[in-house]
Design an enzyme around this catalytic site. Structure first.
Site, PDB file in Angstrom:
ATOM      1  CG  LEU A   7     -52.861 -78.136 -82.940  1.00  0.00           C
ATOM      2  CD1 LEU A   7     -52.278 -77.421 -84.142  1.00  0.00           C
ATOM      3  CD2 LEU A   7     -51.831 -78.263 -81.843  1.00  0.00           C
ATOM      4  CD1 TRP A  60     -61.026 -72.441 -80.649  1.00  0.00           C
ATOM      5  CD2 TRP A  60     -60.316 -70.342 -80.386  1.00  0.00           C
ATOM      6  NE1 TRP A  60     -61.633 -71.936 -79.513  1.00  0.00           N
ATOM      7  CE2 TRP A  60     -61.218 -70.643 -79.334  1.00  0.00           C
ATOM      8  CE3 TRP A  60     -59.751 -69.062 -80.430  1.00  0.00           C
ATOM      9  CZ2 TRP A  60     -61.566 -69.718 -78.339  1.00  0.00           C
ATOM     10  CZ3 TRP A  60     -60.088 -68.147 -79.431  1.00  0.00           C
ATOM     11  CH2 TRP A  60     -60.983 -68.473 -78.411  1.00  0.00           C
ATOM     12  CE  LYS A 101     -59.487 -81.795 -83.897  1.00  0.00           C
ATOM     13  NZ  LYS A 101     -60.334 -80.553 -83.908  1.00  0.00           N
ATOM     14  CE1 TYR A 150     -62.822 -89.653 -76.432  1.00  0.00           C
ATOM     15  CE2 TYR A 150     -61.151 -87.978 -76.739  1.00  0.00           C
ATOM     16  CZ  TYR A 150     -62.464 -88.370 -76.806  1.00  0.00           C
ATOM     17  OH  TYR A 150     -63.410 -87.488 -77.254  1.00  0.00           O
ATOM     18  CD  GLU A 185     -48.554 -77.919 -71.695  1.00  0.00           C
ATOM     19  OE1 GLU A 185     -48.925 -77.157 -70.783  1.00  0.00           O
ATOM     20  OE2 GLU A 185     -47.510 -78.589 -71.633  1.00  0.00           O
ATOM     21  CB  CYS A 189     -53.548 -70.772 -72.120  1.00  0.00           C
ATOM     22  SG  CYS A 189     -51.895 -70.651 -72.788  1.00  0.00           S
ATOM     23  CE  LYS A 231     -66.183 -69.404 -71.963  1.00  0.00           C
ATOM     24  NZ  LYS A 231     -65.011 -70.211 -72.126  1.00  0.00           N
ATOM     25  CD  GLU A 272     -59.242 -70.537 -69.818  1.00  0.00           C
ATOM     26  OE1 GLU A 272     -59.888 -71.565 -70.117  1.00  0.00           O
ATOM     27  OE2 GLU A 272     -58.051 -70.371 -70.123  1.00  0.00           O
TER      28      GLU A 272
END
Ligand code: NAP
Length: 508
Positions: free
Chosen positions: A166, A168, A192, A256, A268, A303, A353, A401
């Site tokens: 997930l 934040w 997680k 992975y 997503e 998002c 950022k 983004e």
């Protein structure tokens, strides 16, 4: 949801909460085997509110082993779907009872304004879990059209151990989006959370014990991404990963999977979503409200944030005036004060950022017509809602983004140019379109390359509509709606030969 409490009532809740901090494995809270922790910082004050267990490879091995055991023993995976539904609905009821605690935990852990936590994050998470729980005993298998001499049954089975990684920005809601369909389908689910926002997932885990969800079925392993997330991604006994986060980390999960057991991967990812406003849009006051909501909600850490406003020349100035006017109501400040509409940025690193992107926009020659500065409130990290006009489609602030309260305004001459600019991106998560011409709306909604297109409003649809991205905004599936259950199920064909010939052959 009930009316908002006062700031001092929310403060009282914050100081009385027993903060969860340990990992939740096999129905019990435990520290990481190494004893390591990660500080959880309240971004509004800079204070460490608790130290959360930092799970590592050995904790993940243990957690996956227990999740697998629960799955194989069928405590949940073979429970009657109606009983799964009842347990999940009990969990929802318990969450409802603890809604203020969940809202306050979310706010102090993430910097989100409490009004959003109470009115959006918590109720939508509850609705999501309830909706998927209700579906548990209403989804049917299929029979193939294979004629009278055969019976082809197409059945859905839970895929096994599902890891949910997930972000934040909507910690509880993203947990619910994944947990709802994955649990309802009968899987063992390992969450997680992002290390900076683990608290609501841990509180949900605590409530799952009272709801009667068996040990091993719901696990929460807080920890650092490469360490805990990487171990889940590489684990040979994890059957599927549902990831929400950035495109760059999403790609890692495909690696992975390729390097381990070809586990199913659903991603997503990010977006640089366009809001297209044409000259013939009705009611610019209404449009301006949606434009402001689309980019500034959750401090732009969303998002589906419409961070590019692509607007036709004829109405641009009028619209921008109104967006600035609407934004004047968006008070930024201490998140537990319910009159604030905007809170703190999630971390100092993320704040830096976003401020860096504001500098890049200035250097690229775009002009700031609103905001552009940080706001000094205590030790918190806050940024003014910011609008750049005169943005060129190739500028970095138009293509990358930013994930902050920053709107890039791009002027266009025609609807066809608007579509060309809107689609000129590697992303394709969400797009909004404002026009009063129904035919044009329908055509352009088809032309926009995005998983969700909203017409004459900003939004993401609702729990009944799939959410996910075209292009590099997504991979392998959708959150929300009944389609979300597909991410977490295998499809099995069970074939019976019913022909007389075969029976004769068997007897001879
Ligand atoms: P992120 O940096 O990609 O992190 C997402 C998760 O992956 C975190 O739990 C993170 O843990 C973990 N992670 C990081 N590096 C990893 C690695 N090498 N191996 C395994 N796991 C790793 O994203 P974020 O900054 O949390 O979230 C913001 C992004 O999420 C934005 O791009 C936003 O657009 C996207 N998002 C998409 C949606 C959607 O539905 N499409 C919804 C919300 C957000 P650490 O925090 O420890 O790095």
């Amino acid at each position: 949801m009930s009316a908002l409490l006062t700031e001092s009532e929310f403060e009282a809740i914050a100081s009385s909460i027993d903060l969860p901090s340990n990992a939740f494995i096999n129905g019990k809270f435990m520290s990481a085997k190494s004893g390591k922790t990660i500080p959880s910082v309240n971004p509004a004050t800079g204070d460490v509110i608790t130290d959360v267990a930092a799970c590592q490879v050995e904790d993940i091995d243990f957690a996956v082993g227990k999740a697998r055991e629960a799955f194989d023993r069928g405590y949940w995976s073979r429970l009657h779907p109606t009983e799964r539904k009842h347990a999940m609905i009990k969990l929802v009821k318990l969450m409802k009872r603890h809604r203020h605690e969940l809202a306050v935990l979310e706010s102090i852990d993430s910097g989100k304004p409490i009004s959003d936590c109470v009115e959006i994050d918590v109720p939508e998470s509850l609705h999501c879990l309830e909706w998927h729980a209700e579906a548990a005993d209403k989804l049917y298998g299929k029979i193939s059209p294979s004629g009278d001499d055969a019976l082809g049954m197409i059945v859905r089975e839970p895929i096994g151990v599902v890891a949910c990684i997930l972000p934040w920005n909507f910690p509880l809601m993203m947990a619910a989006w994944k947990l709802g369909p994955a649990l309802a389908s009968g899987n063992s689910v390992i969450i997680k959370p992002a290390p900076q926002t683990s608290l609501t997932a841990l509180k949900l885990a605590e409530l799952s014990i009272e709801a009667g969800i068996p040990p091993g079925v719901l696990t929460v392993v807080p920890g650092d991404g490469p360490e805990a997330g990487g171990a889940l991604g590489m684990h040979p006994d994890v059957n599927a990963v549902s990831f929400t986060g950035s495109t760059v980390i999403g790609r890692r999960f495909l690696e992975y999977s390729a390097r381990s057991n070809l586990k199913r991967i659903v991603l997503e990812l990010g977006g640089k979503n366009p809001c297209v406003v044409l000259d013939d849009a009705d009611n610019l006051d209404y449009v301006a409200e949606h434009v402001a909501q689309a980019v500034f909600w959750n401090m732009g850490q969303n998002c589906s944030s419409n961070s590019r406003l692509i607007v036709q020349k004829g109405i641009k100035n009028d619209l921008l005036e109104k967006v600035i006017e609407k934004t004047s109501d968006w008070r930024t400040g201490y998140p537990l004060d319910p009159s604030n509409k905007l809170g703190a940025m999630n971390t100092r690193e993320h704040f830096n950022k976003v401020m860096n992107y504001i500098n890049i926009g200035k250097e690229e020659g775009a002009s700031i017509i609103l905001g552009g500065e940080s706001i000094d409130i205590g030790n918190g990290i806050y940024i003014e809602p910011t609008i750049f006009d005169g943005v060129g489609r190739d500028m970095r602030i138009s293509r990358e983004e930013i994930f902050g309260p920053v709107l890039s305004v791009i002027e266009v001459d025609s609807p066809s140019e608007a579509i060309s600019v809107a689609n000129d991106t590697e992303y394709g998560l969400q797009a909004s379109l404002f026009t009063s011409n129904v035919k044009q709306a329908h055509r352009m909604a088809r032309d926009l390359q995005a998983g969700t297109v909203t017409v004459n409003c900003f939004g993401e649809g609702d729990i009944s509509t799939p959410f996910g991205g075209y292009k590099q905004s997504g991979f392998g599936g959708r959150d929300n709606s009944l389609l979300a259950h597909d991410q977490y199920c295998e499809t099995k064909t069970i074939w019976y030969d019913l022909s007389d010939n075969d029976q004769d052959a068997d007897l001879s």
